[in-house]
Write an enzyme that holds these catalytic residues in place. Structure first.
Site, PDB file in Angstrom:
ATOM      1  N   ASP A 290       0.870  -1.186   0.000  1.00 45.94           N
ATOM      2  CA  ASP A 290       0.000   0.000   0.000  1.00 45.94           C
ATOM      3  C   ASP A 290       0.898   1.224   0.000  1.00 45.94           C
ATOM      4  O   ASP A 290       1.780   1.356   0.833  1.00 45.94           O
ATOM      5  CB  ASP A 290      -0.908  -0.025   1.238  1.00 45.94           C
ATOM      6  N   LEU A 291       0.693   2.091  -0.988  1.00 40.82           N
ATOM      7  CA  LEU A 291       1.585   3.245  -1.115  1.00 40.82           C
ATOM      8  C   LEU A 291       1.262   4.268  -0.026  1.00 40.82           C
ATOM      9  O   LEU A 291       0.078   4.524   0.249  1.00 40.82           O
ATOM     10  CB  LEU A 291       1.396   3.896  -2.491  1.00 40.82           C
ATOM     11  N   ASP A 333      -4.198   2.511  -4.484  1.00 39.30           N
ATOM     12  CA  ASP A 333      -2.739   2.500  -4.448  1.00 39.30           C
ATOM     13  C   ASP A 333      -2.223   1.219  -3.827  1.00 39.30           C
ATOM     14  O   ASP A 333      -1.174   1.170  -3.216  1.00 39.30           O
ATOM     15  CB  ASP A 333      -2.251   3.732  -3.643  1.00 39.30           C
TER      16      ASP A 333
END
Lengths: 406, 307
Positions: A290-291, A333
């Site tokens: 997960d960004l 993301d």
């Protein structure tokens, strides 16, 4: 809830043969009725002409036979002849006006007082003349015969039955012959075509169909050739549809932004990887990325910048991982990596760190550099779960734990 | 029977007596000159057995002053003949006297000149019969004896009533002129067919035997009754002149003796031998008697006697 209407009852089957008979019957019957009536009419007129001629002959014959008795003034013989005449089927009454004794001899039905015969009878008259050896003619009297009026019904019936029987036989023969020809030329070839089509459809062997087409160089053959062309076109269309379906299926499994697999592909790939792992006994892991700080980029620089970051991240992941590893974009993301055949799980933390470092490198965007980080959770199989859901849930928890520990 | 061609006749002069001849000639010339016309066509009966009668009529016409071209009347039976003459299609015929003719005369529908053309011989009847039954009348002596036989006569002949009046069964047949009754004799329907004596000997027998050689005459019996052949004239106006001429002419012919000369040219007085061995049976004519012939002409009758 709208009630589903009942499907209409199936239409009764109407074989061509029956349709042909039904449609042929009316005009054929009409033609034969007209032919019968026409023939009967002609026959009636002929018969009427014959009857008139016959009556004239009767009149002449009896007038001739009366010459000698009248010349001999022999009224007894003349009366006998007159009686014989009155007994002729067509004769109603006869009257003889003879000059020798000035008598009027009558025979048959009553002769009306006007001398015009009886009722509506047709009256024929003929003078009776004696011609002697010198060719001199002497009028002996006049024969008048009242004939029965010709009965149209009787004459019609007489000829009608004859022609009706004849035309019925002709009608039967014609209809039977037509039906046999129809059966031979239409029904049977159609049945053969049907069998050939079914055989071809079943086995894929077009030889029976081609054989039938070759045999029929006619309209039926044309129909079958058109059918064949249609089938070829249909096959082409179907192939194209199949290709399109493949493309669509592929598109459905791929994230259009990054070119990676999507959630659907993840489900399939992870299921297959688990199956392979069960078969081979080789362990594998699932990484959920997960960004971090991605939302501010999106908010600050716009979605184009966000998309750019996601694409660059996907590219960097692809470069960093093995070709046998599967990378999918889960949505937003989040990315998932499936790694199979991991014999030494000891390297996994180093790999995760490396991936974090790669993702965290600044990404140029115009004249600017954008930087994101990544929180990564792992779940290995079969140790952390044997289903995709269980593994992803485990990885999710690990990823959030990592995010909290950041 | 072939028809005769019309004959143009000229007045015949008397052959006995110059005065008579001159008179007849002058009379003829006078009437012909008065008429001043071409010979008129007269339809007159003509049959092979009537040649004498026709010759007498022609002579009488000429003597009476009518120059005529005789045209044959069509052949027919008595009824036809009677109709033809009373209706004016025929001007003159020479037939036997019958009740029907007498009635028409009385009614003014026929004119009669009572000249006995057959000189009374017509009343002498001789029977024709089959050769093989030639002697069937050998025992006959009276009219009563004749009742055992069937006689034949032509339809309409007055003789029928004469024979029936005498109690003799008589059948009427249609065809006889060529001897056709022989067939009915062969069939047993008829036994006898009586005809006039003189005409049978002179004409009928040879004529019939041409077709029916089995016919012959009976050698045993003569039947006799009053029976005359007269001259008859149409009652129509166009025959007035003819009637007058014939009345005048026959008187002149008889008076001059020309009648007998002409008659003998065609007929013969029967030989007395004809009566030899034959029984003469007299029967009555119920319709008339000998007085029908005017007294002035009765002498013309021949009364043959057996030798």
């Amino acid at each position: 809830m709208t009630p589903v209407p009942d499907s209409p009852p199936p239409r009764p089957r109407r074989p061509l043969f029956r349709q042909f008979v039904r449609q042929l019957l009316a005009p054929l019957l009409l033609a034969f009725v007209l032919a019968t009536l026409g023939t009967v009419l002609i026959a009636y007129q002929t018969k009427q002409g014959e009857e008139i001629a016959e009556r004239e002959r009767t009149l002449e014959t009896f007038a001739r036979s009366l010459v000698k008795p009248l010349w001999d003034c022999d009224n007894a013989t003349a009366s006998g002849i007159l009686d014989a005449l009155a007994h002729q089927p067509a004769v109603l009454a006869a009257r003889l006006d003879e000059r020798c004794q000035g008598q009027h001899l009558l025979a048959g039905a009553a002769w009306d007082e006007t001398g015009e015969g009886a009722g509506k009878a047709t009256v024929g008259r003929l003078p009776i003349v004696y011609e002697d050896e010198r060719g001199r003619e002497f009028a002996l009297g006049e024969l008048a015969v009242a004939f029965h009026p010709p009965s149209i019904a009787a004459v019609m019936l007489e000829v009608l039955w004859r022609y009706l029987a004849l035309f019925s036989a002709l009608f039967g023969v014609l209809l039977g012959g037509t039906l046999l020809i129809f059966r031979r030329m239409i029904s049977e070839p159609l049945a053969r075509f049907q069998a050939a089509i079914r055989a071809s459809a079943g086995s894929g062997d077009l030889a029976p169909l081609e054989e039938e087409m070759h045999r029929h160089n006619d309209e039926l053959g044309d129909v079958m050739r058109a059918y064949d062309e249609l089938m070829i076109k249909l096959a082409s269309v179907i192939g194209q549809l199949r290709d399109n379906e493949t493309v669509l299926q592929e598109a459905a499994r791929r994230d259009p932004l990054t070119g990676l697999g999507n959630r659907l592909a993840l489900e399939e790939e992870l299921t297959r990887a688990l199956a392979r792992a069960r078969r081979s006994g080789e362990p594998g892991c699932v990484l959920l990325l997960d960004l971090n700080r991605f939302k501010p980029i999106n908010d600050t620089w716009g979605h184009a910048a966000g998309d750019n970051v996601l694409q660059e991240t996907a590219r960097r992941l692809s470069e960093a991982l093995r070709a046998s590893d599967t990378i999918v974009r889960l949505g937003g993301d989040e990315f998932v990596v499936i790694m199979e055949n991991l014999q030494d799980r000891e390297n996994l933390p180093g790999l995760i760190a490396k991936l974090g470092e790669i993702i965290a490198r600044p990404q140029p965007y115009g004249e600017h550099g954008l930087t994101v980080g990544a929180s990564i959770g792992t779940a290995c199989f079969p140790a952390d779960g044997e289903t995709s859901a269980a593994l992803l849930a485990h990885a999710d928890r690990a990823m959030y734990a990592s995010k909290r520990g950041r | 029977m072939p028809a005769m061609r019309p004959t143009r006749l000229v007045p015949i002069s008397c052959r006995q007596g110059t005065a008579c001849r001159v008179l007849a000639l002058l009379a003829g010339l006078l009437f012909a000159g008065l008429s001043g016309a071409a010979p008129r066509a007269l339809v007159v009966q003509n049959e092979p057995h009537l040649q004498h009668a026709r010759a007498l009529v022609a002579a009488a016409l000429a003597a009476g002053g009518v120059e005529a071209e005789l045209v044959d009347a069509p052949h027919g039976n008595e009824r036809r003949n009677l109709h033809m003459i009373s209706d004016g299609h025929v001007h003159v015929d020479m037939m036997p006297v019958t009740p029907a003719r007498l009635r028409l005369v009385r009614e003014g529908r026929l004119r009669m000149i009572p000249i006995p053309l057959d000189r009374g011989l017509l009343g002498y009847r001789i029977n024709l019969l089959l050769e093989r039954r030639r002697d069937m009348l050998a025992g006959v002596r009276s009219a009563a004896d004749l009742r055992r036989f069937n006689m034949g006569q032509n339809v309409g002949w007055m003789d029928v009533e004469v024979y029936r009046g005498a109690g003799i069964a008589t059948k009427e047949i249609k065809d006889w002129a060529d001897g056709e009754f022989a067939l009915q004799m062969e069939a047993g329907l008829l036994d006898l067919f009586p005809l006039g004596l003189e005409e049978t000997l002179t004409h009928f027998l040879p004529h019939f035997r041409k077709k029916f050689p089995q016919l012959t005459i009976d050698p045993h019996v003569i039947i006799r009754y009053p029976w005359y052949r007269f001259v008859w004239v149409s009652p129509k106006a166009d025959a007035d002149e003819v009637y007058d001429a014939l009345s005048r002419g026959f008187k002149m012919l008889v008076d001059s003796g020309e009648f007998l000369r002409i008659w003998e040219r065609y007929r013969r007085v029967p030989s007395p031998d004809v009566l030899r061995g034959r029984v003469v049976i007299d029967i009555d004519n119920p319709f008339y008697g000998p007085e029908l012939v005017p007294p002035a002409w009765r002498w013309l009758q021949i009364l043959p006697e057996a030798p």
